[in-house]
Design an enzyme around this catalytic site. Structure first.
Site, PDB file in Angstrom:
ATOM      1  N   VAL A 101     -94.594 -15.309  37.503  1.00 35.41           N
ATOM      2  CA  VAL A 101     -95.800 -15.875  36.917  1.00 35.41           C
ATOM      3  C   VAL A 101     -95.697 -15.780  35.400  1.00 35.41           C
ATOM      4  CG1 VAL A 101     -98.307 -15.729  36.825  1.00 35.41           C
ATOM      5  CG2 VAL A 101     -97.110 -15.118  38.921  1.00 35.41           C
ATOM      6  N   ASP A 138    -100.969  -9.756  52.555  1.00 36.13           N
ATOM      7  CA  ASP A 138    -100.265  -8.983  51.539  1.00 36.13           C
ATOM      8  C   ASP A 138    -101.246  -8.450  50.493  1.00 36.13           C
ATOM      9  OD1 ASP A 138     -98.103  -7.749  50.417  1.00 36.13           O
ATOM     10  OD2 ASP A 138     -97.387  -9.511  49.337  1.00 36.13           O
TER      11      ASP A 138
END
Ligand SMILES: *[C@@H]1O[C@H](CO)[C@@H](O)[C@H](O)[C@H]1NC(C)=O
Ligand SMILES: *[C@@H]1O[C@H](CO)[C@@H](O)[C@H](O)[C@H]1NC(C)=O
Ligand SMILES: *[C@@H]1O[C@H](CO)[C@@H](O)[C@H](O)[C@H]1NC(C)=O
Ligand SMILES: *[C@@H]1O[C@H](CO)[C@@H](O)[C@H](O)[C@H]1NC(C)=O
Ligand SMILES: *[C@@H]1O[C@H](CO)[C@@H](O)[C@H](O)[C@H]1NC(C)=O
Length: 495
Positions: free
Chosen positions: A335, A446
């Protein structure tokens, strides 16, 4: 010259021009036609580094030449990759089709071959570049509908003849024309028209291309009187259909249209007629161009919701994915912090395949995230699919993730009990929304501190839906197990 004589000389350039300009119609043809997973190889993680490197390298040549192959043999295990767009796709559609297959092929646990209607992608453990047919895994798919009612023997025979003719033509011209051709024959006498496309992979030489297509044509022929057939061989793809499914080819691989234009233009002496033709052609072109640019903002929901970003814009926004802009590494990709031309700060996720839990389907992910919106879920602002890799654009949160806030030694900021409760409640609200409040059941799979982002007011926002899965309303639990690492760490860390 009498009017009888003049009309062909008008018609010819007009025809040529309108043929030329109709090229602008756009369709990446991402419908899945065939997927073969090779499950015989032992499943282990060791192929992943080479696999990723191969998929990362291929788009460079797909961008330039509409196909590409790349292989890595050391360190073992060897991985060989090949991608090919069909010759009639325009540049952008080719990239869209490749993006789709690159996100789809990892559905196979190891190696596999994926045939979309517009392109092909194969990753395998051996050098298959000169492979033509593979009796074990080649696929023939005949449609279920018949083009002719079963009791009409005569029309059936006529249809088969027509298919035969078109397949023979398309084979012959593909072998002569760098492995790609389309052919069509209009219907007459109540018998449907037939259109066909043949594409050999560019790693084959003309002789191997012929071998492959001869095998494919005789298989496809056996589908008559069905209205459609796709023969998917190791070295080529062949399709016929009663509906015209291909675009008129352009540029590389086919110079026939340009030649037509050249001949048409030199055949007519009247410059005026050409100008009229050009004017009409241009009108046609601008109309098509509008259609095309709207189609380019694919897929479906992305275009509707204005979520589409240009790849170059995002590339510049992140200073070409500069390391200094990197915010972190998530399960499905890294990211980066990006600054859009209007000054807005965003987080840009670059999707790569670096875990066993592949990003199953980029398109689904975008659809999914776009449909669910909640104050405790990170907001998706858009995406880009046209470039060499798929990018997702999210809102940027200055306080970054909870794990960083919690685990920094000598942290300048230590969370108070009120703040911790606020974060826990927000996370729970976001999860409750995912688990049913949004009208679907979504299991994040997750949840961990690094996937809880904090805004300036310490509002928790759940991130990383790369591993999220929708489950059907009647299913009460997931059978595929827990995907995440450090599952449950949020509870232990936060308190
Ligand atoms: C191979 O594995 C994939 C994914 O696990 C599965 O969907 C597919 O059915 C398998 N194919 C064969 C031929 O067993
Ligand atoms: C294809 O190439 C391999 C080695 O790269 C070779 O062993 C094989 O004979 C070739 N097959 C054909 C049909 O040319
Ligand atoms: C054949 O193709 C159709 C779509 O064209 C698809 O729905 C069907 O599942 C395919 N059949 C097989 C056996 O792959
Ligand atoms: C690509 O394919 C050709 C065969 O057409 C082969 O000679 C070449 O080595 C391949 N390139 C890579 C990088 O594997
Ligand atoms: C296509 O090639 C395969 C493998 O050589 C062979 O088994 C099959 O009979 C061929 N099919 C046709 C129709 O030629």
């Amino acid at each position: 010259m009498k009017s009888n004589g003049a009309s062909p000389s008008i018609a010819l350039p007009l025809l040529a021009l309108s043929a030329y300009f109709s090229l602008a119609a756009s369709d990446p043809r991402i419908t899945e036609a065939g997927l073969y997973c090779d499950n015989s190889t032992v499943v282990d993680g060791s192929i992943i580094p080479n696999y990723i490197a191969v998929l990362r390298e291929i788009p460079k040549s797909v961008t330039d030449q509409h196909w590409g192959n790349y292989s890595l043999t050391s360190p073992p295990p060897a991985v060989y990759g090949l991608a090919q767009c069909h010759g009639d796709l325009i540049d952008n559609d080719c990239l869209l089709c490749y993006a789709r297959s690159r996100n789809r092929l990892p559905a196979c646990p190891n190696f596999g071959r994926l045939y979309l209607d517009g392109c092909f992608l194969r990753v395998d453990g051996y050098d298959f570049y000169n492979e033509t047919v593979d009796p074990m895994h080649d696929v023939l798919n005949c449609s279920s509908n018949s083009a002719v009612p079963a009791d009409q023997k005569e029309r059936m025979a006529e249809f088969s003849d027509r298919v035969d003719q078109v397949l023979r033509n398309v084979l012959a011209s593909a072998v002569l024309n760098k492995g790609f051709a389309v052919a069509g024959k209009d219907g007459a006498g109540g018998v449907a028209g037939v259109y066909a496309l043949a594409q050999c992979w560019s790693t084959l030489d003309a002789g191997s291309c012929r071998v492959c297509l001869e095998n494919a044509t005789s298989k496809a022929r056996s589908c008559t009187p069905r209205e459609e057939a796709r023969a998917m061989n190791a070295g080529c793809f062949l399709r016929y259909s009663t509906t015209k499914f291909y675009s008129v080819p352009v540029g590389r691989g086919s110079s026939t249209i340009r030649v037509t234009i050249a001949i048409a233009l030199s055949a007519t002496a009247a410059t005026l007629l050409v100008l009229i033709g050009a004017y009409i052609g241009y009108k046609e072109y601008s109309k098509k161009k509008q259609v095309q640019s709207s189609l380019m903002r694919l897929p479906m929901t992305i275009s509707k919701s204005g979520l589409y970003f240009k790849y170059e814009t995002l590339e510049k926004a992140t200073n070409f994915f500069n390391e200094s802009r990197k915010l972190g590494q998530g399960g499905a990709g890294s990211v980066y912090k990006g600054i859009l031309p209007n000054g807005k700060v965003v987080a840009i996720k670059r999707l790569v395949f670096n875990t066993r839990q592949w990003v199953d389907d980029f398109f689904n992910e975008v659809n999914l995230i776009n449909r669910i919106q909640h104050k405790n879920l990170i907001r998706l602002l858009g995406c880009s699919i046209e470039g060499p890799e798929s990018l997702l654009v999210y809102e940027y949160l200055p306080n970054r993730s909870l794990d960083l806030v919690l685990s920094v030694n000598n942290a300048t900021r230590i969370l108070t009990w009120e703040e911790r409760l606020h974060i826990i409640t927000g996370t729970a609200e976001g999860l409750a929304y995912l688990h049913g409040g949004c009208g679907m059941k979504i299991i994040h799979r997750d949840i961990k501190a690094s996937n809880i982002l904090l805004d300036e007011n310490l509002m928790a926002k759940i991130a990383d839906f790369g591993l999220a899965r929708c489950i059907a309303p009647d299913q009460s639990h997931l059978s595929t197990g827990i995907a995440g690492t450090l599952f449950g760490s949020i509870t232990s860390r936060i308190i």
